[in-house]
Design a protein around this motif. Structure first.
Motif, PDB file in Angstrom:
ATOM      1  N   LYS A   1      39.538  30.955  32.226  1.00 38.61           N
ATOM      2  CA  LYS A   1      39.506  32.408  32.435  1.00 38.61           C
ATOM      3  C   LYS A   1      38.082  32.842  32.781  1.00 38.61           C
ATOM      4  O   LYS A   1      37.865  33.655  33.672  1.00 38.61           O
TER       5      LYS A   1
ATOM      6  N   GLU B   1      34.558  33.896  39.517  1.00 35.34           N
ATOM      7  CA  GLU B   1      34.919  33.845  40.941  1.00 35.34           C
ATOM      8  C   GLU B   1      35.276  35.243  41.451  1.00 35.34           C
ATOM      9  O   GLU B   1      34.895  35.632  42.545  1.00 35.34           O
ATOM     10  N   LYS B   2      35.979  36.036  40.599  1.00 33.95           N
ATOM     11  CA  LYS B   2      36.389  37.384  41.028  1.00 33.95           C
ATOM     12  C   LYS B   2      35.138  38.237  41.289  1.00 33.95           C
ATOM     13  O   LYS B   2      35.072  38.991  42.235  1.00 33.95           O
ATOM     14  N   ASN B   3      34.094  38.083  40.409  1.00 36.46           N
ATOM     15  CA  ASN B   3      32.914  38.964  40.539  1.00 36.46           C
ATOM     16  C   ASN B   3      31.979  38.527  41.667  1.00 36.46           C
ATOM     17  O   ASN B   3      30.983  39.189  41.906  1.00 36.46           O
ATOM     18  N   LYS B   4      32.276  37.422  42.324  1.00 37.08           N
ATOM     19  CA  LYS B   4      31.351  36.955  43.388  1.00 37.08           C
ATOM     20  C   LYS B   4      31.362  37.904  44.575  1.00 37.08           C
ATOM     21  O   LYS B   4      32.383  38.524  44.849  1.00 37.08           O
TER      22      LYS B   4
ATOM     23  N   GLU C   1      37.561  32.038  36.294  1.00 40.70           N
ATOM     24  CA  GLU C   1      38.283  32.967  37.173  1.00 40.70           C
ATOM     25  C   GLU C   1      37.514  34.279  37.280  1.00 40.70           C
ATOM     26  O   GLU C   1      37.320  34.820  38.360  1.00 40.70           O
ATOM     27  N   LYS C   2      37.038  34.784  36.100  1.00 42.67           N
ATOM     28  CA  LYS C   2      36.298  36.075  36.106  1.00 42.67           C
ATOM     29  C   LYS C   2      35.070  35.949  37.010  1.00 42.67           C
ATOM     30  O   LYS C   2      34.792  36.793  37.836  1.00 42.67           O
TER      31      LYS C   2
END
Lengths: 97, 97
Positions: A88, A94-97, A91-92
């Motif tokens: 998780k 990667e999302k904030n990139k 994932e977080k």
């Protein structure tokens, strides 16, 4: 506890008895006592290797969980987190990139 | 060992005797034996709490160092890293942004 990856938090007194927790009393007592004792033992091992050293935190990564123990003379703090939290966090990120 | 934040690496056999290291024999023997015993003890504590669990790695963060122990039945791997490495990792991350 809004982070659902955290399975439980236990704060113990200097004897390892739980004084603050968000899990059942039995669970807190079992984990609190065992990991408080483990924390004291770890301090002993580290001091045996280097008397000037002091443990700040121990992280035990097992197959299912990550157990964190902050051993202190007066109290111990234990946090048990699901190991899948690692995915998780990735994932977080990667999302904030 | 090109990463200068790593102070030492010790691989021990199942008795805790060093079989591979990049530090002095005395250092490897002291750290190897103590942390091999510590690894076995930690496995015991974790199994006491949950017999189906198994430790993959233990990270002990002290004031000066970070000690990683990977306990296994046949051998143990111990890595000692300078705690200031944490600041270097942060600096590297900021540079790569």
């Amino acid at each position: 506890m809004d982070d659902d990856s955290v399975e439980g938090v236990v704060m113990t007194n200097r004897e390892g008895a739980p004084i603050l927790t968000n899990v059942s009393v039995t669970g807190a007592t079992n984990y609190g006592r065992a990991l408080h004792k483990f924390g004291l033992l770890s301090q002993m091992y580290v001091k045996e290797l280097n008397p000037t050293e002091e443990i700040m935190i121990i992280r035990i990564r097992t197959r299912k969980n990550e157990i964190m123990v902050a051993p202190d003379k007066e109290f111990s703090i234990v946090v048990i987190q699901h190991a899948r939290a690692r995915r998780k966090v990735k994932e977080k990120r990667e999302k904030n990139k």
